[in-house]
Design an enzyme around this catalytic site. Structure first.
Site, PDB file in Angstrom:
ATOM      1  N   LYS A 103      -2.226 -15.287  -1.930  1.00 41.56           N
ATOM      2  CA  LYS A 103      -1.049 -14.696  -1.274  1.00 41.56           C
ATOM      3  C   LYS A 103      -0.554 -15.645  -0.181  1.00 41.56           C
ATOM      4  O   LYS A 103      -1.340 -16.087   0.671  1.00 41.56           O
ATOM      5  CB  LYS A 103      -1.430 -13.345  -0.668  1.00 41.56           C
ATOM      6  CG  LYS A 103      -0.299 -12.349  -0.576  1.00 41.56           C
ATOM      7  CD  LYS A 103      -0.848 -10.990  -0.140  1.00 41.56           C
ATOM      8  CE  LYS A 103       0.224  -9.921  -0.147  1.00 41.56           C
ATOM      9  NZ  LYS A 103      -0.282  -8.635   0.365  1.00 41.56           N
TER      10      LYS A 103
HETATM   11  O1  G3P Z   1       1.186  -5.523   1.368  1.00 38.99           O
HETATM   12  C1  G3P Z   1       2.041  -5.368   2.484  1.00 38.99           C
HETATM   13  C2  G3P Z   1       1.812  -4.035   3.118  1.00 38.99           C
HETATM   14  O2  G3P Z   1       0.437  -3.870   3.415  1.00 38.99           O
HETATM   15  C3  G3P Z   1       2.614  -3.838   4.377  1.00 38.99           C
HETATM   16  O3  G3P Z   1       2.697  -2.456   4.576  1.00 38.99           O
HETATM   17  O4  G3P Z   1       3.101  -0.380   5.865  1.00 38.99           O
HETATM   18  O5  G3P Z   1       2.327  -2.486   7.042  1.00 38.99           O
HETATM   19  O6  G3P Z   1       4.652  -2.331   6.091  1.00 38.99           O
HETATM   20  P1  G3P Z   1       3.213  -1.879   5.966  1.00 38.99           P
END
Ligand code: G3P
Length: 234
Positions: A103
């Site tokens: 990633k």
């Molecule tokens: O894979 C990306 C994800 O974990 C981000 O999620 O909720 O932190 O925007 P969030």
């Protein structure tokens, strides 16, 4: 010209929407795997920190543990922000297990590293994508996946699932093979909207996946079946 009309319908039907779980928590990964619908896992430095996994050796062991639970792609994110560091880290990560997907952030060095890994046959997930322009660069560099962050765009009153729809349309029009991995999914409705927008993958919290099961008519229908059965059969 809509080139999709030249794609045989059986190819379209062969594809399915894949579910990845967005966590580094082994118990949640096991629960999602046991549900029988899990296709992969995505992690990121924040999710790894949330599990308190400290040090490279422990992190690499944790990635391998995740790979041993899930027979599918596992995204492991580099910490380096420079090209040379990304390449070094990415090669170490890819060597851990065949399921590891490297990633990389959608930056100049990240896109350059995506290009490098594409040439080496190492699969990549270009993350922290918030625009169709970034998604175009990820596809041109040969990313396996692109991760547009739906929830974080919604958080600032932009249209997260609208970006998914635009990227899918652009990729289909130009014939890019990069898969659209809808990320930053916060709830079940996001999954449905990304499904409708044509995302290849949704990476979700377990609760959002389980939320797909919930419908009051299923619950009331099952209760009625059992009530009618037991009224006759005791
Ligand atoms: O894979 C990306 C994800 O974990 C981000 O999620 O909720 O932190 O925007 P969030």
């Amino acid at each position: 010209m809509d080139i999709t009309k030249f794609i045989p319908l059986w190819i379209i039907y062969l594809s399915d929407m894949k579910f990845f779980i967005d966590t580094a928590n082994l118990d949640q990964i096991r629960e999602a795997h046991d549900l029988g619908v899990l296709d992969g896992v995505t992690t990121n430095p924040s999710l790894m920190a949330k599990e308190g996994i400290k040090g490279t050796e422990n992190q690499y062991k944790h990635y391998v543990e995740i790979c041993n639970i899930v027979n599918g792609d596992v995204s492991a994110e580099v910490i380096s922000t420079d090209y040379d560091g990304m390449v070094r880290e990415g090669e170490e990560l890819a060597a851990l297990n065949e399921h590891i997907v490297v990633k990389l952030p959608c930056t100049a060095d990240g896109i350059r590293a995506v290009k490098y890994f594409a040439g080496k046959g190492i699969r990549t997930n270009c993350t922290l994508v918030f625009s169709i322009g970034q998604a175009l660069l990820a596809a041109k560099a040969g990313a396996t996946y692109v991760s547009p962050f739906v929830g974080r765009l919604d958080d600032i009153s932009e249209d997260g699932t609208g970006l998914i729809r635009d990227i899918v349309e652009m990729y289909n029009y130009y014939g890019y093979n990069t898969m659209v991995l809808a990320a930053s999914i916060r709830h079940t409705r996001h999954i449905i909207d990304c499904l409708k927008a044509g995302a290849d993958v949704a990476t979700c919290p377990l609760a959002a996946i389980k939320g797909l099961l919930n419908h009051p008519l299923t619950d009331s229908g099952l209760a009625r079946f059992l009530e009618d059965y037991h009224r006759v059969n005791g």
